[in-house]
Design a protein around this motif. Structure first.
Motif, short mmCIF file in Angstrom:
data_model
loop_
_atom_site.label_atom_id
_atom_site.label_comp_id
_atom_site.label_asym_id
_atom_site.label_seq_id
_atom_site.Cartn_x
_atom_site.Cartn_y
_atom_site.Cartn_z
N VAL A 8 0.84 -1.20 0.00
CA VAL A 8 0.00 0.00 0.00
C VAL A 8 0.87 1.25 0.00
O VAL A 8 0.63 2.20 -0.76
N ALA A 9 1.91 1.27 0.84
CA ALA A 9 2.80 2.43 0.90
C ALA A 9 3.51 2.66 -0.43
O ALA A 9 3.63 3.80 -0.91
N LYS A 10 3.95 1.58 -1.06
CA LYS A 10 4.67 1.68 -2.33
C LYS A 10 3.76 2.21 -3.44
O LYS A 10 4.13 3.11 -4.21
N ILE A 11 2.54 1.67 -3.53
CA ILE A 11 1.62 2.09 -4.59
C ILE A 11 1.14 3.52 -4.36
O ILE A 11 0.93 4.27 -5.31
N HIS A 12 1.00 3.92 -3.11
CA HIS A 12 0.55 5.29 -2.81
C HIS A 12 1.53 6.32 -3.39
O HIS A 12 1.10 7.35 -3.94
N GLU A 13 2.81 6.04 -3.31
CA GLU A 13 3.81 6.96 -3.88
C GLU A 13 3.62 7.08 -5.39
O GLU A 13 3.70 8.18 -5.95
N ALA A 14 3.37 5.98 -6.07
CA ALA A 14 3.14 6.01 -7.52
C ALA A 14 1.86 6.77 -7.85
O ALA A 14 1.79 7.50 -8.86
N MET A 15 0.84 6.65 -7.01
CA MET A 15 -0.42 7.37 -7.24
C MET A 15 -0.21 8.89 -7.12
O MET A 15 -0.77 9.67 -7.90
N LEU A 16 0.60 9.30 -6.16
CA LEU A 16 0.88 10.73 -6.00
C LEU A 16 1.59 11.29 -7.24
O LEU A 16 1.29 12.41 -7.69
N GLU A 17 2.52 10.52 -7.80
CA GLU A 17 3.22 10.96 -9.01
C GLU A 17 2.25 11.09 -10.18
O GLU A 17 2.32 12.05 -10.96
N THR A 18 1.36 10.13 -10.32
CA THR A 18 0.39 10.16 -11.42
C THR A 18 -0.60 11.31 -11.23
O THR A 18 -1.03 11.94 -12.21
#
Length: 566
Positions: A283-293
């Motif tokens: 969850v923490a890893k994917i959240h960072e990618a979501m913020l970039e997108t």
């Protein structure tokens, strides 16, 4: 008592022959049973609905325990290569079937996602009728429905008596699909009557009318009253007495039951705490990618404001069911043009795109796919964002379930228990990997569609946290809803339906992410060890070649393939 029916081996048989004798007899016996369910799927049963009572359930447990004892007398190392894989798959399948009987899972024959009363039409195979005899046999099976419903009611009463029920919190509205049949005024409006609306032209008119009259009678005098009886039981007895708890671990022998659900659905030996930790990490890893997108879209607010924007802005939603279906079909067609670059072997089977039936749509998932049909939920369009459709379509159709299941059905030489079986960690893991593959295929064209892909990845990672949270750590329904609301762009309807599904179907939600992570791990291992020799098409064909298998068996298979390519 049951050993005589299950024993197949002779003292002089080779280990391969002994094993084949065991599974051939058991599979033939299993095909002669009706009402067997495992992993959320119907097993063979020739379309019958007649034997789900407590006595038949006890006989099944005894039979499968005997088969397990026979299997344990065979040393897997004595089997030839491909047969060893068959043994690993079959032993786990029989172990899980016996475990479901041991925990008396048949006393809770539905969940918030699927139910025996809605699956009747599927089990009866009404789409396969050709001859006059086929239609007569179908009518006889329809006439079995009242007795079948009585047995299921008796089974649920046994569950009520020992506190083994679906939680009360997820039962609201689940009676709608029962009432849809119970309150029919005209038997011809029943889905069970559908095969009689277009009878073969080769049937004489007199015979056709006689068949129609018999079907109307079976539905009006048997089916509709049976559903009425079930509706009364559900509303006046089951719902008021259903358990107030949510956790699987609060059920009788609940800790062992939840660990068995984890084993069945993940095929891995992991504790709830280990799975919860994996979920938090992902969850923490994917959240960072979501913020970039989110930045790529040009949106100026914070993450919660962005999720609110996605859930409410009309530009992201279809105006009609046809628009949603057509956008879905356009994604599927784009994928069609890319498949040859990523797969060496493709199935002959083609799939249809159809809306989810209206009677189950309000609480059904957004989409569900198989080898032949991809169901898209067109109910409540403001809950079905278009930016999620590319990821959903990759998962449910090609190259997800339609490709994997189609290839499995066409495999030559696989025993029937493998060709017709489904292991959730493998099948759902592959489908989630297919969403990831959409990035490489160029299917996500806009930052919003890419965010839809990430929100689906996040959704499956959240499942590890939420499922273990509910069933092991004592989370409330609202805690689970809040967690998904804060971390994904799923609509509130989708989130509520999904949480109810996790509450009432312990462990199943864990299979997606854990299967996906294993396939990603195996691909990265192959790329690292093979370097320039790595062939993506060959890797995909290798993963799909076995059909549905436990993850440890898949890992051994891919490791052997890597070694052969070095």
């Amino acid at each position: 008592m049951f050993a005589a029916t299950a024993h197949a081996a002779t003292p002089t048989a080779s280990p391969d022959e002994a094993f084949k004798g065991i599974y051939t007899k058991e599979w033939s016996w299993r095909n002669g049973q009706a009402g067997i369910l495992t992993s959320g799927e119907a097993q063979p049963g020739d379309g019958r609905l007649d034997t789900v009572d407590a006595a038949s359930q006890a006989r099944r447990l005894a039979y499968w325990n005997d088969v397990l004892a026979q299997l344990d007398r065979i040393d897997p190392r004595s089997l030839s290569g491909t047969v060893r894989v068959d043994y690993a798959v079959y032993h786990e399948q029989i172990f899980n079937l016996a475990a479901a009987q041991r925990f008396a899972q048949w006393q809770m024959p539905f969940n918030s996602d699927s139910a025996f009363w809605s699956d009747v039409g599927y089990v009866l195979h009404g789409d396969d009728l050709r001859t006059r005899e086929d239609y007569r046999h179908y009518i006889e099976r329809v006439r079995q429905i009242p007795a079948y419903m009585d047995q299921e009611i008796a089974n649920m009463r046994l569950g009520l008596a020992r506190g083994f029920t679906v939680p009360r919190d997820v039962l609201d509205g689940r009676d709608v699909s029962i009432a849809a049949v119970a309150e029919l005024k005209n038997p011809e409006d029943s889905a069970l009557y559908k095969p009689f609306k277009t009878l073969p032209k080769s049937l004489p008119a007199k015979d056709a009318e006689a068949l129609r009259a018999d079907a109307r009678s079976a539905i009006a005098q048997g089916v509709i009253p049976a559903y009425g009886k079930l509706l009364t039981f559900f509303r006046t007895e089951y719902v008021p007495k259903a358990r107030p708890t949510l956790a699987a671990e609060s059920l009788p022998d609940g800790k062992a039951y939840y660990r068995q659900q984890i084993r069945e659905y993940t095929t891995l030996d992991l504790s709830p705490d280990e799975i919860h930790a994996i979920g938090l990490r992902e969850v923490a890893k994917i959240h960072e990618a979501m913020l970039e997108t989110m930045k790529d879209t040009g949106f100026k607010g914070d993450f919660p404001a962005f999720l609110q924007f996605l859930r409410t802005d009309p530009q992201f939603y279809a105006k009609t069911p046809d628009e949603l279906l057509m956008r879905t079909a356009w994604v599927a067609k784009q994928v069609d043009g890319k498949l040859g670059k990523y797969f060496g072997l493709l199935p002959r089977q083609r799939f249809a795109i159809e809306p989810v039936p209206a009677d189950i749509a309000p609480y059904y998932t957004s989409g569900r796919g198989g080898a032949d049909v991809y169901l898209v939920n067109t109910y409540d369009l403001p809950s079905r964002p278009l930016f999620n459709m590319p990821a959903l379509t990759l998962h449910e159709s090609m190259p997800g379930h339609a490709l994997q299941l189609g290839l499995s059905a066409e495999q030559d030489g696989l025993p029937p228990f493998r060709r017709d079986g489904y292991i959730s960690a493998y099948g759902e893991g592959w489908a989630l990997y297919s969403e990831y593959l959409g990035e490489e295929m160029g299917i996500y064209h806009t930052p919003y569609e890419h965010f839809g892909y990430l929100t689906y990845q996040m959704w499956r990672a959240c499942r590890l946290v939420v499922d273990t949270g509910i069933h092991h750590l004592g989370w409330t329904r609202q805690q689970a809803i809040d967690y998904l609301t804060q971390n994904t762009a799923l609509s509130q309807r989708e989130i509520a339906n999904e949480v109810d599904r996790y509450i009432s179907w312990p462990g199943q939600a864990l299979s997606y992410e854990l299967g996906y992570l294993k396939i990603r791990e195996l691909r990265e291992r192959a790329e690292a060890q093979l370097g320039e020799k790595f062939d993506l098409r060959a890797f995909h064909d290798t993963v799909l070649a076995l059909g549905s298998v436990p993850l440890p068996v898949l890992e051994q298979h891919v490791d052997a393939w890597i070694a052969s390519k070095k």
